[in-house]
Design an enzyme around this catalytic site. Structure first.
Site, PDB file in Angstrom:
ATOM      1  N   CYS A  98       0.857  -1.181   0.000  1.00  0.00           N
ATOM      2  CA  CYS A  98       0.000   0.000   0.000  1.00  0.00           C
ATOM      3  C   CYS A  98       0.899   1.239   0.000  1.00  0.00           C
TER       4      CYS A  98
ATOM      5  N   ASP B   3       2.923   6.734   3.569  1.00  0.00           N
ATOM      6  CA  ASP B   3       4.345   6.456   3.328  1.00  0.00           C
ATOM      7  C   ASP B   3       4.941   5.402   4.263  1.00  0.00           C
TER       8      ASP B   3
ATOM      9  N   CYS C  61      10.015  16.107   6.872  1.00  0.00           N
ATOM     10  CA  CYS C  61       9.595  14.788   7.330  1.00  0.00           C
ATOM     11  C   CYS C  61      10.640  13.734   7.017  1.00  0.00           C
TER      12      CYS C  61
ATOM     13  N   ASN D 227       1.255  18.020  -3.236  1.00  0.00           N
ATOM     14  CA  ASN D 227       0.329  19.144  -3.262  1.00  0.00           C
ATOM     15  C   ASN D 227       1.082  20.377  -2.765  1.00  0.00           C
TER      16      ASN D 227
ATOM     17  N   TYR E 120       1.747  16.254 -11.814  1.00  0.00           N
ATOM     18  CA  TYR E 120       1.477  14.838 -12.081  1.00  0.00           C
ATOM     19  C   TYR E 120       0.599  14.338 -10.968  1.00  0.00           C
TER      20      TYR E 120
ATOM     21  N   ASP F  33      -0.647   7.062 -12.450  1.00  0.00           N
ATOM     22  CA  ASP F  33      -1.247   5.778 -12.073  1.00  0.00           C
ATOM     23  C   ASP F  33      -1.256   5.662 -10.547  1.00  0.00           C
TER      24      ASP F  33
ATOM     25  N   GLY G 215      -0.708  19.824  13.028  1.00  0.00           N
ATOM     26  CA  GLY G 215      -0.506  18.386  13.194  1.00  0.00           C
ATOM     27  C   GLY G 215      -1.681  17.724  13.863  1.00  0.00           C
TER      28      GLY G 215
ATOM     29  N   GLU H 194      -5.038  13.198  10.755  1.00  0.00           N
ATOM     30  CA  GLU H 194      -6.409  12.682  10.846  1.00  0.00           C
ATOM     31  C   GLU H 194      -6.478  11.261  10.307  1.00  0.00           C
TER      32      GLU H 194
HETATM   33  N1  MGD Z   1      -4.147   8.701   9.216  1.00  0.00           N
HETATM   34  C1  MGD Z   1      -2.987   9.310   8.967  1.00  0.00           C
HETATM   35  N2  MGD Z   1      -1.839   8.778   9.407  1.00  0.00           N
HETATM   36  C2  MGD Z   1      -0.667   9.395   9.144  1.00  0.00           C
HETATM   37  C3  MGD Z   1      -0.594  10.556   8.349  1.00  0.00           C
HETATM   38  C4  MGD Z   1      -1.824  11.121   7.922  1.00  0.00           C
HETATM   39  O1  MGD Z   1      -1.854  12.179   7.278  1.00  0.00           O
HETATM   40  N3  MGD Z   1      -2.992  10.473   8.244  1.00  0.00           N
HETATM   41  N4  MGD Z   1       0.614  11.128   8.051  1.00  0.00           N
HETATM   42  C5  MGD Z   1       1.799  10.299   8.235  1.00  0.00           C
HETATM   43  C6  MGD Z   1       2.982  11.149   8.248  1.00  0.00           C
HETATM   44  S1  MGD Z   1       3.646  11.625   6.759  1.00  0.00           S
HETATM   45  C7  MGD Z   1       3.575  11.535   9.382  1.00  0.00           C
HETATM   46  S2  MGD Z   1       4.962  12.501   9.324  1.00  0.00           S
HETATM   47  C8  MGD Z   1       3.092  11.075  10.677  1.00  0.00           C
HETATM   48  C9  MGD Z   1       2.994  12.151  11.693  1.00  0.00           C
HETATM   49  O2  MGD Z   1       2.301  11.632  12.776  1.00  0.00           O
HETATM   50  P1  MGD Z   1       2.715  12.006  14.237  1.00  0.00           P
HETATM   51  O3  MGD Z   1       4.175  11.837  14.383  1.00  0.00           O
HETATM   52  O4  MGD Z   1       1.870  11.233  15.150  1.00  0.00           O
HETATM   53  O5  MGD Z   1       2.440  13.575  14.218  1.00  0.00           O
HETATM   54  P2  MGD Z   1       1.125  14.422  14.523  1.00  0.00           P
HETATM   55  O6  MGD Z   1      -0.106  13.552  14.460  1.00  0.00           O
HETATM   56  O7  MGD Z   1       1.148  15.607  13.662  1.00  0.00           O
HETATM   57  O8  MGD Z   1       1.340  14.927  16.001  1.00  0.00           O
HETATM   58  C10 MGD Z   1       1.664  14.025  17.015  1.00  0.00           C
HETATM   59  C11 MGD Z   1       1.672  14.687  18.342  1.00  0.00           C
HETATM   60  O9  MGD Z   1       2.633  15.736  18.408  1.00  0.00           O
HETATM   61  C12 MGD Z   1       2.200  16.588  19.437  1.00  0.00           C
HETATM   62  N5  MGD Z   1       2.986  17.834  19.406  1.00  0.00           N
HETATM   63  C13 MGD Z   1       2.651  19.018  18.847  1.00  0.00           C
HETATM   64  N6  MGD Z   1       3.661  19.906  19.014  1.00  0.00           N
HETATM   65  C14 MGD Z   1       4.651  19.264  19.692  1.00  0.00           C
HETATM   66  C15 MGD Z   1       5.949  19.638  20.141  1.00  0.00           C
HETATM   67  O10 MGD Z   1       6.424  20.752  19.945  1.00  0.00           O
HETATM   68  N7  MGD Z   1       6.688  18.687  20.791  1.00  0.00           N
HETATM   69  C16 MGD Z   1       6.205  17.436  21.025  1.00  0.00           C
HETATM   70  N8  MGD Z   1       7.001  16.572  21.666  1.00  0.00           N
HETATM   71  N9  MGD Z   1       4.985  17.066  20.623  1.00  0.00           N
HETATM   72  C17 MGD Z   1       4.218  17.946  19.943  1.00  0.00           C
HETATM   73  C18 MGD Z   1       0.722  16.718  19.191  1.00  0.00           C
HETATM   74  O11 MGD Z   1       0.053  17.089  20.359  1.00  0.00           O
HETATM   75  C19 MGD Z   1       0.352  15.316  18.720  1.00  0.00           C
HETATM   76  O12 MGD Z   1      -0.230  14.536  19.727  1.00  0.00           O
HETATM   77  O13 MGD Z   1       1.791  10.497  10.554  1.00  0.00           O
HETATM   78  C20 MGD Z   1       1.703   9.539   9.541  1.00  0.00           C
HETATM   79  N10 MGD Z   1       0.472   8.867   9.668  1.00  0.00           N
HETATM   80  N1  MGD Z   2       2.230  23.307   6.143  1.00  0.00           N
HETATM   81  C1  MGD Z   2       2.580  22.037   6.343  1.00  0.00           C
HETATM   82  N2  MGD Z   2       3.349  21.416   5.445  1.00  0.00           N
HETATM   83  C2  MGD Z   2       3.656  20.110   5.582  1.00  0.00           C
HETATM   84  C3  MGD Z   2       3.246  19.380   6.714  1.00  0.00           C
HETATM   85  C4  MGD Z   2       2.453  20.073   7.686  1.00  0.00           C
HETATM   86  O1  MGD Z   2       2.037  19.514   8.715  1.00  0.00           O
HETATM   87  N3  MGD Z   2       2.136  21.381   7.466  1.00  0.00           N
HETATM   88  N4  MGD Z   2       3.598  18.053   6.821  1.00  0.00           N
HETATM   89  C5  MGD Z   2       4.768  17.578   6.088  1.00  0.00           C
HETATM   90  C6  MGD Z   2       4.819  16.110   6.024  1.00  0.00           C
HETATM   91  S1  MGD Z   2       5.015  15.290   7.515  1.00  0.00           S
HETATM   92  C7  MGD Z   2       4.765  15.414   4.860  1.00  0.00           C
HETATM   93  S2  MGD Z   2       4.995  13.713   4.889  1.00  0.00           S
HETATM   94  C8  MGD Z   2       4.541  16.088   3.564  1.00  0.00           C
HETATM   95  C9  MGD Z   2       3.536  15.339   2.693  1.00  0.00           C
HETATM   96  O2  MGD Z   2       3.440  15.914   1.474  1.00  0.00           O
HETATM   97  P1  MGD Z   2       3.077  15.013   0.195  1.00  0.00           P
HETATM   98  O3  MGD Z   2       3.950  13.841   0.158  1.00  0.00           O
HETATM   99  O4  MGD Z   2       3.107  15.904  -0.944  1.00  0.00           O
HETATM  100  O5  MGD Z   2       1.623  14.425   0.510  1.00  0.00           O
HETATM  101  P2  MGD Z   2       0.144  14.849   0.122  1.00  0.00           P
HETATM  102  O6  MGD Z   2      -0.237  16.127   0.734  1.00  0.00           O
HETATM  103  O7  MGD Z   2      -0.711  13.683   0.442  1.00  0.00           O
HETATM  104  O8  MGD Z   2       0.114  15.070  -1.457  1.00  0.00           O
HETATM  105  C10 MGD Z   2       0.326  14.015  -2.319  1.00  0.00           C
HETATM  106  C11 MGD Z   2      -0.381  14.274  -3.642  1.00  0.00           C
HETATM  107  O9  MGD Z   2      -0.055  13.190  -4.516  1.00  0.00           O
HETATM  108  C12 MGD Z   2      -1.199  12.669  -5.152  1.00  0.00           C
HETATM  109  N5  MGD Z   2      -0.942  11.229  -5.321  1.00  0.00           N
HETATM  110  C13 MGD Z   2      -1.182  10.236  -4.453  1.00  0.00           C
HETATM  111  N6  MGD Z   2      -0.731   9.056  -4.934  1.00  0.00           N
HETATM  112  C14 MGD Z   2      -0.173   9.316  -6.138  1.00  0.00           C
HETATM  113  C15 MGD Z   2       0.476   8.497  -7.121  1.00  0.00           C
HETATM  114  O10 MGD Z   2       0.612   7.296  -6.973  1.00  0.00           O
HETATM  115  N7  MGD Z   2       0.924   9.127  -8.243  1.00  0.00           N
HETATM  116  C16 MGD Z   2       0.766  10.461  -8.434  1.00  0.00           C
HETATM  117  N8  MGD Z   2       1.268  11.004  -9.529  1.00  0.00           N
HETATM  118  N9  MGD Z   2       0.163  11.256  -7.515  1.00  0.00           N
HETATM  119  C17 MGD Z   2      -0.295  10.696  -6.389  1.00  0.00           C
HETATM  120  C18 MGD Z   2      -2.340  12.982  -4.221  1.00  0.00           C
HETATM  121  O11 MGD Z   2      -3.535  13.154  -4.972  1.00  0.00           O
HETATM  122  C19 MGD Z   2      -1.885  14.258  -3.509  1.00  0.00           C
HETATM  123  O12 MGD Z   2      -2.395  15.412  -4.107  1.00  0.00           O
HETATM  124  O13 MGD Z   2       4.044  17.404   3.789  1.00  0.00           O
HETATM  125  C20 MGD Z   2       4.863  18.150   4.683  1.00  0.00           C
HETATM  126  N10 MGD Z   2       4.413  19.517   4.620  1.00  0.00           N
HETATM  127  S1  SF4 Z   3      -1.085   2.629   7.328  1.00  0.00           S
HETATM  128 FE1  SF4 Z   3      -0.610   3.637   5.350  1.00  0.00          FE
HETATM  129  S2  SF4 Z   3       0.394   2.058   4.085  1.00  0.00           S
HETATM  130 FE2  SF4 Z   3      -0.679   1.026   5.791  1.00  0.00          FE
HETATM  131  S3  SF4 Z   3      -2.687   0.480   4.939  1.00  0.00           S
HETATM  132 FE3  SF4 Z   3      -2.898   2.474   5.960  1.00  0.00          FE
HETATM  133  S4  SF4 Z   3      -2.590   3.965   4.301  1.00  0.00           S
HETATM  134 FE4  SF4 Z   3      -1.792   1.998   3.576  1.00  0.00          FE
HETATM  135 MO    MO Z   4       5.389  13.044   7.121  1.00  0.00          MO
END
Ligand code: MGD
Ligand code: MGD
Ligand code: SF4
Ligand code: MO
Length: 759
Positions: free
Chosen positions: A33, A37, A161, A440, A464, A482, A619, A622
């Protein structure tokens, strides 16, 4: 993020494929999946050539690693609004007027225009931004083409990240370690809050470690679900993580709880570090973090004495103005407590000797030094740029066998803010072509007004995508990507571990959707450089990378769930660490040479501002969405129809806020509309803003961007110097001043009635 590799012999045995139960008329395939990530190994079931179900793996090591976003994927990818054909802008940029064109027409024009921009402004005028799970969007090929053509200006979500953490970890011990969750005795989560539907494998790893007796220490201003499950919860002030780690080191040094032998034999700079740590007596740390000094001491003792312990990577310290110091302090704790490269601790894994890593595909050696020197932001914030990483070339070769090992693809990036400034015409040279793949961009960095200005100022923007995101709405071409059901994949764990997992293609892509492999191949042809991407298709590309294993991609997929080498611990005893000194650099020689403080430090928040009395963080991911995605999927959206801020009952009272009312959150950068959720898990004075909100059903085009201008957290994220980490230049998203404005009743009524849907 890859799932960590546990090291038990049973695990190695279980990596063999299992016999799958067969159902009549159903084809099952082993797939990975990629909706988020963490890359769960799952199984797809197809009927008549279409995937009808995504379910948990049959293999015991991956079973239960699935969440609702993975399960809903077949429906999500069949969404009627999915982009299925190349689209070309016909009106003004952002006017929302498109015409369908053929792939050949699109690529010929993109190639011509990119060549013209490069001829006029130089190759550095071409910037690319990709997603977090870059492997699905780049394969190393985007970088490879950029390196051949001469552009250093590649940015990605990994800058906020893990990519940046990977680069910064090198300053301490020359690699980015991965925790051994299966054998550890103590886990420290710095904010990081995996749940059943948020990075499910991580959640499962943490719960099974706790079930076998491992301790959990949680640092979070909010009483999160992991805080509730922890042995110790430190409710620290947002953004004070580095200060807390100074407190831990103070206790560990004062009470001599560190690994003296390791420190003596394998570190440099201990005395200087100790002097710096002495500047942080517990009373001061208690003041900076708002935590009880006794609890700080107790947790530090637990970490140092109940080991081997791990501090898993956390995005929370990727997004702070003290990010580099916080990441360095985590590394220093791992090292001085003797947890580096030992079972149950933090393992340092290189590349698998039989597989060609993406780093090699990227060919960073092809990019001329003078072009590397032009990388945007490398003069002011060099940590993860070519300049910041240059001193590691020789040590990396010595220890890991590669001059440019690009872990998490984050080690040789341009600085995002500097790139957007150059795109907006405010940089040292112009950037005029911008490609965004699976990213995005408008919502995914700080200072959204700047990003929009930057995109509006381009001569060529290529997106893309699957959907008409706010970012795609500002493009010249929107190309149909895709999905992971429709392409094969070989995960290389982002170069973090020497493990590879194959994902089989489960169905044909709909319409004219193509893989990004095809896009990069067609681009190299359109630039008259077909030799850069010589492979025929994605599978033959993987076949060549796997040649050393003696298997083709197809054979690998049949024979194993995971291909990896048996781990070897304490490798540094033979090779030294991949730092200039060969030791763990508690005092970083590389940071010093770059003109920064070689020791970690804590930069306190700028003085409070009466106009913006509250602090916000973005953060708390969801469950229903991955980042900015999935808001168009009804099954997901109904679980979370609107964006919500969280505040404590006392803060709500002080600001006269009521549950579910619409309000405005504002600061110097911008403002957003959002609903109120009153939560007793929140500390007073702190506001949680969710990341990535837009509403695909709202009006498209510049000036609207489907609600992104109204709801996106990036409107509030600053990128001025006070709010950027010094060494990396990444934005502070954890503790930014803001205020909450009550809305005029007409406006809040219109938001509540959803009238905003058309505006
Ligand atoms: N369903 C779902 N799952 C995801 C994602 C998603 O978008 N949806 N995104 C994935 C990705 S890319 C990432 S990076 C992870 C991120 O996931 P997590 O690492 O869990 O990050 P968040 O959910 O943004 O925040 C986690 C906690 O950080 C706390 N926090 C806020 N500010 C601070 C601070 O300054 N210090 C400390 N110690 N804590 C603080 C908040 O209260 C919150 O409880 O989740 C991943 N999992
Ligand atoms: N302001 C702000 N910026 C952040 C964060 C934040 O908390 N606040 N969080 C940071 C973190 S932890 C992360 S991980 C990054 C995440 O940033 P991104 O990795 O860019 O994640 P998404 O916002 O889900 O955007 C991904 C886009 O790719 C498209 N997509 C999904 N699957 C595919 C595919 O297979 N092929 C193609 N071509 N497109 C696809 C989706 O429709 C979506 O629009 O953002 C970071 N930036
Ligand atoms: S945790 Fe992420 S990789 Fe695992 S099933 Fe859910 S969306 Fe897919
Ligand atoms: Mo992330």
């Amino acid at each position: 993020m890859p799932s960590p590799v546990p090291y038990d012999p049973q695990y190695v045995a279980d990596a063999k494929p299992v016999i799958r139960p067969q159902k009549a008329g159903v084809t099952t395939r082993k797939t990975i999946c990629q909706t988020c990530d963490i890359a769960c190994s799952v199984v797809t079931e197809s009927k008549k050539g279409r995937v009808v179900k995504v379910r948990s793996s049959d293999n015991p090591i991956f079973r239960d690693n699935i969440c609702m976003k993975g399960i809903v994927a077949p429906k999500a990818f069949a969404h009627p609004d999915r982009i299925l054909h190349p689209l070309k802008r016909v009106g003004e940029r952002g006017s929302g007027k498109w015409e369908r064109v053929s792939w050949d027409e699109a690529m010929a024009d993109i190639g011509q225009r990119l060549k013209a921009i490069i001829a006029e402004h130089g190759p550095e005028a071409w910037a690319v931004s990709t997603s977090q799970w870059n492997t699905a969007t780049d394969h190393g090929l985007g970088r490879r083409i950029m390196n051949h053509i001469g552009s250093p200006n590649w940015i990605s979500g990994v800058a906020l990240c893990a990519g940046n953490t990977a680069a910064v970890n090198r300053f301490t011990y020359g690699w980015f370690p991965m925790g051994d969750f299966n054998n550890t005795k103590c886990i420290v989560l710095m904010g990081h809050n995996p749940r059943r539907h948020s990075w499910t494998p991580m959640f499962n790893f943490i719960r099974s470690a706790q079930a076998r007796g491992a301790k959990l220490i949680m640092m979070d201003p909010r009483r999160s679900s992991n805080a509730e499950a922890a042995d110790i919860w430190l409710p620290l002030k947002a953004g004070s993580d580095a200060a807390m780690l100074f407190g831990w080191l103070k206790v560990i040094f004062d009470e001599k709880l560190y690994d003296k032998k390791f420190v003596k034999n394998w570190t440099i700079g201990f005395d200087e570090l100790k002097a710096r740590v002495d500047e942080y007596p517990l009373e001061r740390v208690a003041e900076l973090t708002g935590c009880d000094p006794e609890m700080i001491a107790k947790s530090a003792r637990l970490y140092a004495t109940e080991g081997p312990a791990i501090i898993p990577w956390t995005p929370i310290t990727d997004m702070q103005r003290n990010s580099t110091s916080a990441i360095r302090l985590q590394g220093i704790l791992r090292a001085v407590c003797g947890y580096l490269d030992v079972p149950g601790g933090e393992t340092l894994q290189g590349f698998h000797p039989d597989v060609v890593p993406e780093s090699t595909i990227e060919m960073h050696e092809k990019l001329a030094e003078e072009q590397k020197a032009k990388q945007l932001g490398s003069d002011t914030h060099p940590a993860f740029t070519y300049r910041g990483q240059a001193a590691f070339r020789e040590p990396m070769k010595r220890v890991w066998g590669h001059e440019y090992p690009n872990q998490i693809t984050g080690c040789y990036m341009a600085n995002p803010s500097a790139t957007f400034r150059a795109m907006a015409g405010e940089g040292q040279y112009p950037v005029k072509a911008f490609f965004t793949l699976g990213n995005n961009t408008v919502l995914s960095y700080a200072n959204m007004p700047l990003i929009i200005k930057a995109m509006m100022n381009q001569d060529l923007v290529v997106a893309y995508e699957h959907h008409m995101t706010p970012t795609a709405q500002l493009a010249d071409y929107v190309l149909p990507g895709d999905s992971w059901l429709e392409r094969p994949w070989l995960t290389d764990a982002f170069g973090w571990m020497s493990s590879y997992r194959p994902s089989e293609k489960s169905m044909e892509p709909p319409g004219e959707a193509l893989s990004t492999f095809e896009f990069w191949k067609r681009l190299s042809n359109a630039l008259d450089r077909p030799e850069i991407v010589p492979w025929h298709d994605l599978e033959s590309f993987y076949d060549e990378r796997l040649k050393g294993s003696g298997m083709t991609f197809h054979e690998l997929a049949q024979e194993t769930e995971m291909f990896f080498d048996k781990p070897v611990f304490r490798k540094y005893e033979k090779t030294g660490f991949a730092t200039p000194s060969g030791k763990v650099e508690l005092k970083s020689s590389v940071l010093e040479d770059l003109g920064f403080d070689p020791l970690p430090y804590f930069r306190e928040d700028p003085a409070g501002d009466a106009e913006y009395p509250l602090r916000m963080f973005t953060g708390v991911r969801e469950d229903a969405f991955f980042q900015t995605s999935q808001r168009q999927v009804p099954e997901m959206r109904k679980r979370s129809p609107e964006p919500y801020l969280f505040v404590s009952p006392a803060t709500a009272k002080a600001n006269s806020l009521v549950q579910d009312e619409w309000v405005e959150v504002e600061n110097d950068t911008g403002k957003i509309s959002i609903k109120v959720a009153i939560k007793d898990s929140m500390p007073d004075g702190l506001v949680r803003i969710p990341h990535g909100w837009w509403k695909p059903e709202m009006k498209q085009g510049a000036g609207h961007l489907s609600g992104a201008l109204k709801f996106s957290d990036a409107q509030l994220c600053r990128d001025d110097d006070d709010y950027l980490d010094r060494e990396q230049g990444i934005p502070h998203l954890k503790g930014v001043p803001c205020r909450i404005n009550k809305l005029a009743s007409a406006e809040s009524a219109s938001l509540a009635a959803g009238i905003s849907v058309t505006t």
